[in-house]
Enzyme design. Sequence first.
Site, PDB file in Angstrom:
ATOM      1  N   HIS A   1      -1.519   1.322   7.527  1.00 21.91           N
ATOM      2  CA  HIS A   1      -1.519   1.371   6.219  1.00 21.91           C
ATOM      3  C   HIS A   1      -1.658   2.561   5.489  1.00 21.91           C
ATOM      4  O   HIS A   1      -1.780   3.579   6.065  1.00 21.91           O
ATOM      5  CB  HIS A   1      -3.311   0.872   6.336  1.00 21.91           C
TER       6      HIS A   1
ATOM      7  N   CYS B   1       0.775  -1.205   0.073  1.00 18.95           N
ATOM      8  CA  CYS B   1       0.093   0.065   0.193  1.00 18.95           C
ATOM      9  C   CYS B   1       0.862   1.226   0.000  1.00 18.95           C
ATOM     10  O   CYS B   1       0.444   2.428  -0.586  1.00 18.95           O
ATOM     11  CB  CYS B   1      -0.911   0.042   1.274  1.00 18.95           C
TER      12      CYS B   1
END
Length: 564
Positions: free
Chosen positions: A493, A117
């Site tokens: 994230h 990510c």
Amino acid sequence: MAVNVVVKHQGKKYDIEVDTESVGEVFKYQLFSLTGVEPERQKILLKGGQLKDDADMGKLGLKPGQVIMMMGTPGEGGGAIVRPKEKIKFVEDMTEAEAAQQVGATPAGLVNLGNTCYLNSTLQTLRSIPELQDALGKYEFRSMSAIDPIPQLDLTNQLKDLYKGMSKTQEGMPPFSFLNALRVAFPQFAERAKNGHGYAQQDAEEAWSQIVNQLQQKLQLPTGPDSGSDSRNSSFINRYMAGEFSTVLECDDPAALEVGEEPTTSSEAFLKLNCHIDGQTNHLRDGILNGLTEKIEKKSEALDREAVYTKKSKISRLPRYLTVHFVRFFWKREVQKKAKIMRKVVFPHELDAVEFCTDELRKALVPVRDKVREVRKDEEDIDRARKRRKKHVSDVGDSFDSTKGGKKDGKKDGKKAGGSTSADGDVEMGDAEVYKTDAEFEAEKDAALLAAKKELYALIDPELRKDEGASQSGLYELRGVVTHQGASADSGHYTAYVKKTGPRDPKTGKVGEEDGNWWWFNDDKVSEVTPDKIDALAGGGESHSALILLYRDIPLPSAEGLME
């Protein structure tokens, strides 16, 4: 209920049935179908004033057989019904690539290939730079070292292919080839997770820096005859994303000055501004100012020993695209990882970078910046005046008495509001009042703004005008944000937010007005969000907080006053 009236236009009479439950705009379109005069070019004269688009036709006191005067001529090509030159194609009949390039199409996401990510968010934000996509489209692979002997290992070539593929789909794309090339070029991104399962999470800022550094070396631009061998003109990154500092380095020890050591001045290139965060940092401006002053320990030749120096930097060149990095991560020895500073730091949608500049650059930027603000104020004032005018005329329309044909007000005032009526029922306008159509009012507004924008262009510094990739105003608009959620750089994230661009006309290439919304790229999941979501990325906890900001220099008008 309907009323039959007669409209006179250029010597002709038209019998029209008016729906008294409709508004003026509907009536204008009826006339458009008969006369070919576009609604915005029509001037329809009634007792009490000029017919407005939002006027209630039931309150105008219209009588059967009443004669109404209309003025106006068709615009260029107006009134002509032309068969479409191209066959209309519906979305269901389009290929995936054609559908992806339609106005309003959702852009492609990137599949998470296992803790990637950090890379996906970086790639999506960089993709928001149209000049980069144009330059990549013209890139041709040439081996420059043993690291990239073939196209498959050339990061720039892989980025070109990836973006090309993303432009042809609305589905999530797996960036296998680019990721492989990145890990070959920079082995730290091939580090395995400590638990032995898959690859480790990485820092998006490190990925950003390495990709930009590679582009700086490989992505070259064609240069004109006047550019010479200036690397700024030949490298895409140097032209559009690299700024320059003017720095002063001075020893803090008074003894150095006493023995004749003078402060030294130098120039340094930079690819991003750092926003340093401490206990007093509340706004992006505070953090950038913190980052422009730093302490350095080095050997003093004059003192022949180590000494502490203060390095002060000011910006001597602002690039078109300005990257700002929130320095939120620091090495925490006790846990052996990059911990995150959670403090809330607010950042603006429009950044004024003038105060970070040298006096010389500031002198060139301030007149343009101030004129931009003046033009904006003029636009706002004209828009307010237009709204007041619209409301005023609407109020005039509402003053008609529908049951008595408007005679009640006429008797009370003892005079006619908008002029007299001739024997055949036509309205004769008096000399006291002149009514403008919406088109005339807009034309006046546009002319005034055009003149102001030409003045704005004339204020741009000649040297900055020559520097194609430099900011000419010091004002920047936020275009992209890389965010991080979690407590450390090696976990959590990453996502990206990219501002939506205006719809582009496929024939003229002209870009329309933006709606202010943003695309949120959460790996392969892409959704549209409102601007308030961006304001919530200031931090203050483990939720999503901004890590990298991408600002773009605001567009300025050309010599003709047109926005480029």
